[in-house]
Design a protein around this motif. Structure first.
Motif, PDB file in Angstrom:
ATOM      1  N   VAL A   1       0.861  -1.189   0.000  1.00 14.61           N
ATOM      2  CA  VAL A   1       0.000   0.000   0.000  1.00 14.61           C
ATOM      3  C   VAL A   1       0.894   1.234   0.000  1.00 14.61           C
ATOM      4  O   VAL A   1       2.073   1.163   0.349  1.00 14.61           O
ATOM      5  N   PRO A   2       0.361   2.391  -0.401  1.00 11.32           N
ATOM      6  CA  PRO A   2       1.192   3.600  -0.475  1.00 11.32           C
ATOM      7  C   PRO A   2       1.765   4.003   0.877  1.00 11.32           C
ATOM      8  O   PRO A   2       1.070   3.965   1.904  1.00 11.32           O
ATOM      9  N   LEU A   3       3.037   4.386   0.868  1.00 11.54           N
ATOM     10  CA  LEU A   3       3.660   5.021   2.026  1.00 11.54           C
ATOM     11  C   LEU A   3       3.389   6.514   1.900  1.00 11.54           C
ATOM     12  O   LEU A   3       3.855   7.161   0.965  1.00 11.54           O
ATOM     13  N   VAL A   4       2.619   7.044   2.826  1.00  9.64           N
ATOM     14  CA  VAL A   4       2.116   8.413   2.704  1.00  9.64           C
ATOM     15  C   VAL A   4       2.780   9.300   3.750  1.00  9.64           C
ATOM     16  O   VAL A   4       2.612   9.090   4.959  1.00  9.64           O
ATOM     17  N   LEU A   5       3.533  10.287   3.288  1.00  8.45           N
ATOM     18  CA  LEU A   5       4.211  11.213   4.194  1.00  8.45           C
ATOM     19  C   LEU A   5       3.212  12.016   5.017  1.00  8.45           C
ATOM     20  O   LEU A   5       2.295  12.638   4.474  1.00  8.45           O
ATOM     21  N   ARG A   6       3.396  12.008   6.341  1.00 10.56           N
ATOM     22  CA  ARG A   6       2.617  12.866   7.239  1.00 10.56           C
ATOM     23  C   ARG A   6       3.412  14.098   7.629  1.00 10.56           C
ATOM     24  O   ARG A   6       2.862  15.035   8.223  1.00 10.56           O
ATOM     25  N   GLN A   7       4.716  14.064   7.348  1.00  6.90           N
ATOM     26  CA  GLN A   7       5.593  15.170   7.718  1.00  6.90           C
ATOM     27  C   GLN A   7       6.625  15.373   6.614  1.00  6.90           C
ATOM     28  O   GLN A   7       6.875  14.470   5.818  1.00  6.90           O
ATOM     29  N   ILE A   8       7.216  16.552   6.582  1.00  4.97           N
ATOM     30  CA  ILE A   8       8.421  16.782   5.790  1.00  4.97           C
ATOM     31  C   ILE A   8       9.434  17.460   6.700  1.00  4.97           C
ATOM     32  O   ILE A   8       9.055  18.177   7.640  1.00  4.97           O
ATOM     33  N   PRO A   9      10.722  17.240   6.478  1.00  3.06           N
ATOM     34  CA  PRO A   9      11.730  17.822   7.369  1.00  3.06           C
ATOM     35  C   PRO A   9      12.011  19.287   7.053  1.00  3.06           C
ATOM     36  O   PRO A   9      11.811  19.757   5.928  1.00  3.06           O
ATOM     37  N   ILE A  10      12.476  19.986   8.066  1.00  7.22           N
ATOM     38  CA  ILE A  10      13.036  21.322   7.886  1.00  7.22           C
ATOM     39  C   ILE A  10      14.551  21.154   7.868  1.00  7.22           C
ATOM     40  O   ILE A  10      15.143  20.631   8.817  1.00  7.22           O
ATOM     41  N   TRP A  11      15.164  21.565   6.770  1.00  7.34           N
ATOM     42  CA  TRP A  11      16.604  21.355   6.608  1.00  7.34           C
ATOM     43  C   TRP A  11      17.382  22.636   6.929  1.00  7.34           C
ATOM     44  O   TRP A  11      16.951  23.738   6.597  1.00  7.34           O
ATOM     45  N   GLU A  12      18.522  22.444   7.567  1.00  8.75           N
ATOM     46  CA  GLU A  12      19.427  23.558   7.834  1.00  8.75           C
ATOM     47  C   GLU A  12      20.852  23.043   7.722  1.00  8.75           C
ATOM     48  O   GLU A  12      21.264  22.178   8.512  1.00  8.75           O
ATOM     49  N   ASP A  13      21.583  23.535   6.734  1.00  7.33           N
ATOM     50  CA  ASP A  13      22.957  23.083   6.478  1.00  7.33           C
ATOM     51  C   ASP A  13      23.030  21.565   6.310  1.00  7.33           C
ATOM     52  O   ASP A  13      23.946  20.906   6.814  1.00  7.33           O
ATOM     53  N   GLY A  14      22.038  21.019   5.615  1.00  8.05           N
ATOM     54  CA  GLY A  14      22.048  19.589   5.322  1.00  8.05           C
ATOM     55  C   GLY A  14      21.569  18.711   6.454  1.00  8.05           C
ATOM     56  O   GLY A  14      21.583  17.475   6.331  1.00  8.05           O
ATOM     57  N   LEU A  15      21.124  19.288   7.570  1.00  4.31           N
ATOM     58  CA  LEU A  15      20.637  18.513   8.707  1.00  4.31           C
ATOM     59  C   LEU A  15      19.157  18.790   8.929  1.00  4.31           C
ATOM     60  O   LEU A  15      18.684  19.919   8.738  1.00  4.31           O
ATOM     61  N   ALA A  16      18.427  17.758   9.349  1.00  6.09           N
ATOM     62  CA  ALA A  16      17.015  17.931   9.672  1.00  6.09           C
ATOM     63  C   ALA A  16      16.915  18.522  11.070  1.00  6.09           C
ATOM     64  O   ALA A  16      17.235  17.850  12.062  1.00  6.09           O
ATOM     65  N   THR A  17      16.489  19.759  11.154  1.00  7.02           N
ATOM     66  CA  THR A  17      16.407  20.444  12.448  1.00  7.02           C
ATOM     67  C   THR A  17      14.986  20.503  12.990  1.00  7.02           C
ATOM     68  O   THR A  17      14.765  20.967  14.113  1.00  7.02           O
ATOM     69  N   GLY A  18      14.031  20.034  12.221  1.00  4.73           N
ATOM     70  CA  GLY A  18      12.646  20.048  12.651  1.00  4.73           C
ATOM     71  C   GLY A  18      11.760  19.425  11.593  1.00  4.73           C
ATOM     72  O   GLY A  18      12.242  18.757  10.670  1.00  4.73           O
ATOM     73  N   PHE A  19      10.442  19.645  11.703  1.00  3.40           N
ATOM     74  CA  PHE A  19       9.512  19.036  10.756  1.00  3.40           C
ATOM     75  C   PHE A  19       8.295  19.924  10.563  1.00  3.40           C
ATOM     76  O   PHE A  19       8.000  20.794  11.395  1.00  3.40           O
ATOM     77  N   ILE A  20       7.638  19.687   9.459  1.00  5.06           N
ATOM     78  CA  ILE A  20       6.360  20.337   9.168  1.00  5.06           C
ATOM     79  C   ILE A  20       5.294  19.262   9.126  1.00  5.06           C
ATOM     80  O   ILE A  20       5.404  18.289   8.371  1.00  5.06           O
ATOM     81  N   ASP A  21       4.278  19.419   9.964  1.00  4.92           N
ATOM     82  CA  ASP A  21       3.170  18.464  10.023  1.00  4.92           C
ATOM     83  C   ASP A  21       2.200  18.784   8.886  1.00  4.92           C
ATOM     84  O   ASP A  21       1.621  19.877   8.842  1.00  4.92           O
ATOM     85  N   LEU A  22       2.017  17.846   7.967  1.00  3.07           N
ATOM     86  CA  LEU A  22       1.194  18.102   6.778  1.00  3.07           C
ATOM     87  C   LEU A  22      -0.297  18.070   7.075  1.00  3.07           C
ATOM     88  O   LEU A  22      -1.090  18.640   6.318  1.00  3.07           O
ATOM     89  N   ALA A  23      -0.692  17.416   8.151  1.00  4.99           N
ATOM     90  CA  ALA A  23      -2.110  17.393   8.502  1.00  4.99           C
ATOM     91  C   ALA A  23      -2.498  18.659   9.260  1.00  4.99           C
ATOM     92  O   ALA A  23      -3.527  19.274   8.992  1.00  4.99           O
ATOM     93  N   LEU A  24      -1.644  19.070  10.209  1.00  8.36           N
ATOM     94  CA  LEU A  24      -1.928  20.253  11.015  1.00  8.36           C
ATOM     95  C   LEU A  24      -1.416  21.533  10.358  1.00  8.36           C
ATOM     96  O   LEU A  24      -1.781  22.638  10.789  1.00  8.36           O
ATOM     97  N   GLU A  25      -0.532  21.387   9.372  1.00 11.12           N
ATOM     98  CA  GLU A  25       0.084  22.534   8.691  1.00 11.12           C
ATOM     99  C   GLU A  25       0.821  23.435   9.687  1.00 11.12           C
ATOM    100  O   GLU A  25       0.671  24.660   9.690  1.00 11.12           O
TER     101      GLU A  25
END
Length: 687
Positions: free
Chosen positions: A163-187
């Protein structure tokens, strides 16, 4: 031990949800369990696998090897909701632990990482969940070490999922590192803090654009199963947030999608967001009851694991599907056998705490239920239970011949092996009558090593483990006619038996046949069975040292003495005739040939074919593995002598995921150098 709940179980209040942590070996499941316990204040400080101070993997064997080798159970509470987490081993050799656990969980968190070499192992896990219709979410761990975009990682992992793998989040990148995330459901955007909750921040214009694109992709997946949402997207109407959340929950619970979260268990990143999703989206135990029992609503328990503790005896770990169970209660095994609970326990890591009652949704230990096995259903009422789940045993792929070094420990070894097999359904103990060996078979080299360590450490047994002998046999290529005479005079009655037999070969697989053509009473009728017994005894070990098969023996003539003949004398005459005649019949060694079916990823099929050919195997062909994307099944005929450690080489060639089944097919002649090697390994000499 950390005490669960308040020592009284969960008879009142909302039912806890039971969540399995599953995933490939080394993906970070035990670290995630530790992070979840730390974030819920169940432990004061988050331990690490490297330091050996985690709640899970606390057994001596797990600590010694730095890996999960059994289930780890721990409970926690988050914002008033109760959870029971079951950390399952990820190594293919210990997946049977997961099999039992899945019969009693509400949802599985699949822990994965950015490593395409582990995709086949991930597919093994997901296939097991899909087969049981278990709702699941994927936690993409070690995001701090990932070097690719999350969507690129998902494209690598997607072939493992039906079944599809569905992203619920995307990372916030800073200098090539994931420093946080954006919640796609809550925006909403959040920034990570080391081993603490993240904090909300405003999104930059660039991140806002990324969020819109990724959210639309998520909504498109949801719209595949929601016509109203599809219509809203086509008309460029922003969907209602409640509708989006309802679709995410319903489609995940129905097994239509697998939502994807990410973070770093080691640093505690992404853990709070995962907990919040579990709190709102994990189905209750009623859905599990329907998976197990259909429409039946009778109060009962599902046994997910069997343990033998050193001081508390046998414990059956069971999930309460309905009702309340108390210490001393009478239950019914599979609806008909009456049993009594002798002790009720909560389980946290390696320790158990006695409790008075347990209610719906709880996962508890039931004491001293001797007849109960993993996978059984226990009910509060007498009456047959029809379960929709069948807990099957995994086929063994490696065996060792095991014995006690001291004869006085043989009885203790048998008892300890019986307990090991009860605890671990993928271990099988059998007796090889041909080689007179006790065989312990399991899922691989490490699996058997851990079993032997438990025999030594837990049960104090000094054992020997050796490569099992191959049950060779021998037959003949030509026949002969021979006389066997047993004559002995020692004062008083002597011994006299005289027989003439014809020995001839039979077609392969015909076994041993005995007949007689005696006329005129030259061998009295009452002695013919004794001749037969002697012949069969002598055929038990031929000139090459192995049982003789595919041979016809006919008693054609002989003589007797009215006083000195006896059953024993004619039995000895039959033995002597066989021993004298067989060397003249051109004896030849036979080896067992098995039909082998090897399951492997398609990109490893060529390597598997080469392995089979190098082990004197006859390739019969290969085809796509039914319902397994990117896998093949290789079929071959292989000598049993070459199958013994086959799995070690197969696993090495397939990133640790290959498996096989083997079934005896026929016996085949073995000659030349291969026969000499076989005889030498068996302690015999070539004829």
């Amino acid at each position: 031990m950390a005490i669960t709940s308040n020592g009284k179980g969960s008879a009142a209040g909302s039912a806890p949800r039971c969540i399995a942590l599953v995933g490939p070996f080394g993906s970070g499941k035990t670290s995630l369990l530790e992070a979840l316990l730390a974030r819920t204040d169940k432990v004061a400080r988050q331990g690490t696998v490297a330091n050996g101070n985690t709640v899970g993997d606390a057994s001596p064997e797990a600590r010694a090897h730095g890996m999960s080798v059994e289930l780890n159970i721990a409970d926690a509470e988050f914002l008033g909701d109760r959870f029971v987490f079951v950390d399952c081993p990820g190594s293919v050799e210990f997946l049977s632990e997961m099999d039992g656990a899945l019969s009693g969980v509400d949802l599985a968190v699949v822990v994965a990482e950015d490593d395409e070499r582990k995709v086949p192992a991930l597919q093994l896990i997901l296939k097991a969940l899909e087969a049981r219709a278990i709702p699941r979410v994927l936690f993409l761990n070690k995001i701090d070490k990932s070097t690719r975009r999350v969507r690129d990682v998902l494209s690598v992992l997607q072939p493992a999922s039906a079944v599809p793998l569905v992203l619920r989040q995307i990372p916030i990148w800073e200098d090539g590192l994931a420093t946080g995330f954006i919640d796609l459901a809550l925006e909403r955007a959040h920034v990570y803090h080391e081993k603490e909750e993240s904090t909300q921040i405003d999104m930059s214009d660039a991140d806002l654009a990324r969020e819109h694109e990724a959210r639309f992709t998520m909504l498109e997946h949801l719209a595949d199963h929601d016509d109203d949402l599809m219509e809203a997207l086509l008309e460029d109407i922003a969907p209602n947030r409640d509708q989006v959340f309802a679709d995410l929950v319903n489609e995940m619970q129905d097994g239509l999608i697998c939502p994807v979260f990410f973070g770093s268990a080691e640093h505690g990143n992404g853990v709070s967001r995962l907990l919040k999703a579990l709190r709102h989206e994990v189905p209750g135990v009623d859905l599990l009851s329907r998976r197990v029992l259909g429409t039946t609503s009778r109060a009962m328990l599902q046994v997910v694991k069997t343990l033998h503790t050193q001081h508390g005896g046998k414990q059956s770990i069971a999930r309460v599907l309905e009702g309340v169970v108390s210490d001393g209660d009478t239950l019914f095994l599979n609806g008909d056998t009456e049993i009594k609970v002798s002790g009720l326990f909560s389980v946290f890591g390696q320790q158990a705490n006695k409790i008075a009652t347990a209610g719906k949704g709880d996962l508890v230990g039931l004491g001293r239920l001797d007849d109960v096995q993993t996978g059984d259903l226990l009910s509060f009422e007498n009456g047959k239970i029809e379960s929709l789940q069948v807990l099957e045993r995994r086929n063994p792929v490696l065996a060792t011949a095991i014995s006690a070094k001291q004869r006085k420990d043989e009885v203790r070894l048998s008892a300890a092996l019986a307990k090991l097999v009860e605890e671990d359904r993928s271990l099988i103990v059998s007796q090889n009558q041909t080689t007179a060996e006790t065989l312990l078979a399991g899922q691989g080299e490490m699996h058997l090593r851990v079993a032997q360590e438990r025999l030594a450490g837990k049960y104090g047994l000094d054992i020997a483990a050796n490569t099992p002998h191959v049950p060779y046999a021998e037959t003949i290529r030509s026949g002969t006619k021979v006389r066997g005479r047993h004559k002995k005079q020692s004062g008083g009655h002597g011994q006299f038996g005289d027989v003439v037999i014809e020995i001839s070969p039979l077609p392969r697989g015909e076994g041993v046949q005995f007949s007689d053509t005696i006329t005129g009473g030259v061998v009295p009728k009452q002695y013919i069975p004794s001749v037969r017994d002697g012949v069969l005894d002598a055929l038990g070990q031929g000139p090459l040292g192995f049982p003789v098969v595919d041979v016809s023996v006919c008693l054609t003539d002989g003589s007797y003495h009215s006083v000195d003949s006896s059953d024993q004398a004619f039995k000895m005459a039959g033995i002597l005739a066989i021993r004298e005649g067989l060397p003249e019949c051109k004896p030849v060694l036979l080896e067992p040939i098995h039909k082998v079916v090897i399951a492997c990823p398609s990109d490893a099929t060529a390597r598997v074919n080469a392995i089979v050919s190098a082990r004197r195997g006859q390739l019969l062909g290969f085809d796509a593995r039914p319902e397994w994307n990117g896998w093949d099944e290789v079929q071959a005929l292989m000598p049993e002598a070459e199958i013994g450690d086959l799995i070690i080489e197969l696993r090495s060639a397939t990133a640790g995921v290959a498996s096989y089944t083997a079934e005896f097919d026929h016996m085949a002649e073995l000659s030349g150098k291969a026969a000499d090697i076989a005889l030498q390994r068996s302690g015999r000499q070539a004829a």
